[in-house]
Write an enzyme that holds these catalytic residues in place. Structure first.
Site, PDB file in Angstrom:
ATOM      1  N   TYR A 148       0.824  -1.221   0.000  1.00  0.00           N
ATOM      2  CA  TYR A 148       0.000   0.000   0.000  1.00  0.00           C
ATOM      3  C   TYR A 148       0.855   1.266   0.000  1.00  0.00           C
ATOM      4  CZ  TYR A 148      -3.586   3.328   1.571  1.00  0.00           C
ATOM      5  OH  TYR A 148      -4.430   4.408   1.678  1.00  0.00           O
ATOM      6  N   LYS A 152       1.078   4.206  -2.799  1.00  0.00           N
ATOM      7  CA  LYS A 152       0.690   5.592  -2.535  1.00  0.00           C
ATOM      8  C   LYS A 152       1.853   6.557  -2.798  1.00  0.00           C
ATOM      9  CE  LYS A 152      -3.628   5.065  -1.538  1.00  0.00           C
ATOM     10  NZ  LYS A 152      -4.670   5.664  -2.395  1.00  0.00           N
TER      11      LYS A 152
HETATM   12  N1  LIG Z   1      -9.739   5.582   4.906  1.00  0.00           N
HETATM   13  C1  LIG Z   1      -8.517   6.053   5.118  1.00  0.00           C
HETATM   14  O1  LIG Z   1      -8.054   6.184   6.259  1.00  0.00           O
HETATM   15  C2  LIG Z   1      -7.665   6.456   3.947  1.00  0.00           C
HETATM   16  C3  LIG Z   1      -6.474   7.157   4.216  1.00  0.00           C
HETATM   17  C4  LIG Z   1      -5.662   7.545   3.154  1.00  0.00           C
HETATM   18  C5  LIG Z   1      -6.041   7.238   1.862  1.00  0.00           C
HETATM   19  N2  LIG Z   1      -7.189   6.554   1.628  1.00  0.00           N
HETATM   20  C6  LIG Z   1      -7.515   6.251   0.240  1.00  0.00           C
HETATM   21  O2  LIG Z   1      -8.753   6.821  -0.084  1.00  0.00           O
HETATM   22  C7  LIG Z   1      -9.332   6.080  -1.167  1.00  0.00           C
HETATM   23  C8  LIG Z   1     -10.759   5.704  -0.788  1.00  0.00           C
HETATM   24  O3  LIG Z   1     -10.689   4.845   0.323  1.00  0.00           O
HETATM   25  P1  LIG Z   1     -11.887   4.686   1.370  1.00  0.00           P
HETATM   26  O4  LIG Z   1     -11.275   4.569   2.702  1.00  0.00           O
HETATM   27  O5  LIG Z   1     -12.925   5.717   1.109  1.00  0.00           O
HETATM   28  O6  LIG Z   1     -12.381   3.217   0.970  1.00  0.00           O
HETATM   29  P2  LIG Z   1     -13.823   2.611   0.637  1.00  0.00           P
HETATM   30  O7  LIG Z   1     -13.636   1.136   0.586  1.00  0.00           O
HETATM   31  O8  LIG Z   1     -14.840   3.169   1.561  1.00  0.00           O
HETATM   32  O9  LIG Z   1     -14.101   3.166  -0.837  1.00  0.00           O
HETATM   33  C9  LIG Z   1     -13.332   2.730  -1.911  1.00  0.00           C
HETATM   34  C10 LIG Z   1     -14.225   2.523  -3.126  1.00  0.00           C
HETATM   35  O10 LIG Z   1     -13.377   2.115  -4.217  1.00  0.00           O
HETATM   36  C11 LIG Z   1     -14.054   1.106  -4.941  1.00  0.00           C
HETATM   37  N3  LIG Z   1     -13.110   0.264  -5.672  1.00  0.00           N
HETATM   38  C12 LIG Z   1     -12.228  -0.627  -5.154  1.00  0.00           C
HETATM   39  N4  LIG Z   1     -11.577  -1.255  -6.151  1.00  0.00           N
HETATM   40  C13 LIG Z   1     -12.047  -0.750  -7.311  1.00  0.00           C
HETATM   41  C14 LIG Z   1     -11.784  -0.998  -8.688  1.00  0.00           C
HETATM   42  N5  LIG Z   1     -10.898  -1.929  -9.064  1.00  0.00           N
HETATM   43  N6  LIG Z   1     -12.454  -0.296  -9.620  1.00  0.00           N
HETATM   44  C15 LIG Z   1     -13.389   0.629  -9.241  1.00  0.00           C
HETATM   45  N7  LIG Z   1     -13.690   0.908  -7.962  1.00  0.00           N
HETATM   46  C16 LIG Z   1     -13.031   0.222  -7.010  1.00  0.00           C
HETATM   47  C17 LIG Z   1     -14.815   0.311  -3.874  1.00  0.00           C
HETATM   48  O11 LIG Z   1     -15.871  -0.433  -4.449  1.00  0.00           O
HETATM   49  C18 LIG Z   1     -15.280   1.415  -2.943  1.00  0.00           C
HETATM   50  O12 LIG Z   1     -16.566   1.889  -3.283  1.00  0.00           O
HETATM   51  C19 LIG Z   1      -8.415   4.872  -1.381  1.00  0.00           C
HETATM   52  O13 LIG Z   1      -7.501   5.159  -2.422  1.00  0.00           O
HETATM   53  C20 LIG Z   1      -7.663   4.782  -0.079  1.00  0.00           C
HETATM   54  O14 LIG Z   1      -6.411   4.181  -0.233  1.00  0.00           O
HETATM   55  C21 LIG Z   1      -8.017   6.154   2.636  1.00  0.00           C
END
Ligand SMILES: NC(=O)c1ccc[n+]([C@@H]2O[C@H](COP(=O)([O-])OP(=O)(O)OC[C@H]3O[C@@H](n4cnc5c(N)ncnc54)[C@H](O)[C@@H]3O)[C@@H](O)[C@H]2O)c1
Length: 258
Positions: A148, A152
C-alpha cells in the site's frame, strides 16, 4: 460555489469518494459516480439521484468505456477524482503474497495512472481540466504496509509527473494525503483487529480521526478555480498526523499520556 461542471469520481459509492460525490452534487454540479459493477446500485447514490456507471480501474477497456460514455453524454468532463482504492492488511514481507501485492499496487497505483491517462489526455486536448488523486500519509513515510505505502508513493509521483506533462495544456493534477479517515474500509480493518483505533488517533495532533467530508472539502478546493495556481501538490488532510511523527521520539504528544 463553482459554476456547474461535469465531474467523474471513481470509487464514488463509498467512503471518501461518496463524500466527494455528495459535496459536488450539493454544490449543483453534474456528478458521475464510477465504481465496481456491484456498487452501481448503492442506495446512498440512488437517494441522491446522481448518475452511476460501472468501472474496474484494473481493466483498461472498462475505464475507456466509462470515459467514452461520459463524453458521449455530456460532451466533456471538467474534473476527475480518483478515489477507487483498496487498503492492505498489515503483513511482514514473508507473509505478504505477490498476488496480494499486485492486487493492491495495481488497484491503487496503476488504476490511478490509467484513469489519469485516459481522462487527462482528453482534458489536455480540450485545454482545461482538473484531477485530484488520493495519496496518503503513507506516501511519504515508512509503515508496515509493504504494498500500500509504495503504491501511494507512486500516486504522489504520478501526480507530480502529470502536473508537469499537462500544465501548459491547462490541466492541473493534484493529490490529497488523508490521514486515518472514518470510512467503511478502515472501519472493517479496525473491526477485524488489523488496526487499533486508539493508536491511529494517538499520534494525530488534533487527537481524532479525519471525517470523509473533511477530505472532500480539500478535494473540492483543489478541483476548483480557487486553486487555479496550484498543481503537482499533495495536501495532507490528516488531523496533524504527519506534523506529529517526530513527537514519538520525545515521549509522544502532551495529550497522549504515554
Ligand atoms: N480511509 C482512510 O483512512 C484512507 C487514508 C488515506 C487514503 N485513503 C484512500 O482513499 C481512497 C478511498 O478509500 P476509502 O477509505 O474511502 O475506501 P472505501 O472502501 O470506503 O471506498 C473505496 C471505493 O473504491 C471502490 N473500488 C475498489 N476497487 C475498485 C476498482 N478496481 N475499480 C473501481 N472501484 C473500485 C470500492 O468499491 C469502494 O466503493 C483509497 O484510495 C484509499 O487508499 C483512505
Amino acid at each position: 460555489m463553482m459554476r456547474q461542471k461535469v465531474f467523474a469520481v471513481t470509487g464514488g459509492a463509498s467512503g471518501i469518494g461518496l463524500a466527494v460525490v455528495q459535496r459536488l452534487h450539493a454544490d449543483g454540479h453534474l456528478v458521475v459516480s464510477l465504481d465496481l459493477p456491484d456498487k452501481t446500485h448503492d442506495p446512498a447514490l440512488k437517494a441522491l439521484g446522481v448518475q452511476t456507471l460501472p468501472i474496474d480501474v484494473n481493466d483498461e477497456a472498462s475505464v475507456r468505456e466509462a470515459h467514452a460514455t461520459i463524453i458521449e453524454t455530456y460532451g466533456s468532463v471538467d474534473g476527475l477524482v480518483n478515489s477507487a482504492g483498496v487498503i492492505q492488511k498489515r503483513q511482514t514481507p514473508d507473509k505478504l503474497s505477490m498476488a496480494d501485492w499486485d492486487f493492491v499496487v495495481n488497484t491503487d497505483m496503476r488504476g490511478t495512472y490509467l484513469c489519469c491517462a485516459i481522462f487527462g489526455s482528453h482534458m489536455a486536448e480540450q485545454k482545461r481540466g482538473s484531477i485530484v488523486n488520493i495519496a496518503s500519509i503513507t506516501s511519504t513515510c515508512g509503515v508496515p504496509l509493504h504494498a500500500y505505502a509504495p503504491a501511494k508513493a507512486g500516486v504522489l509521483s504520478i501526480t507530480q509527473c502529470l502536473a508537469g506533462q499537462w500544465g501548459h495544456a491547462g490541466v492541473r493534477v493534484n493529490a490529497v494525503a488523508p490521514g486515518y479517515t472514518q470510512t467503511p474500509a478502515l472501519q472493517a480493518a479496525i473491526d477485524q483487529g488489523d488496526r487499533d483505533q486508539a493508536l491511529l488517533i494517538k499520534q494525530a495532533a488534533l487527537g481524532r480521526m479525519v471525517q470523509t467530508n473533511e477530505v472532500a472539502n480539500g478535494i473540492v478546493f483543489l478541483l476548483s478555480d480557487q486553486a487555479s495556481a496550484i498543481t503537482g501538490v499533495s495536501l495532507p488532510i490528516d488531523c496533524g498526523w504527519l506534523a506529529s511523527v517526530g513527537w514519538e521520539t520525545y515521549g509522544g504528544l502532551p495529550h497522549t499520556k504515554i
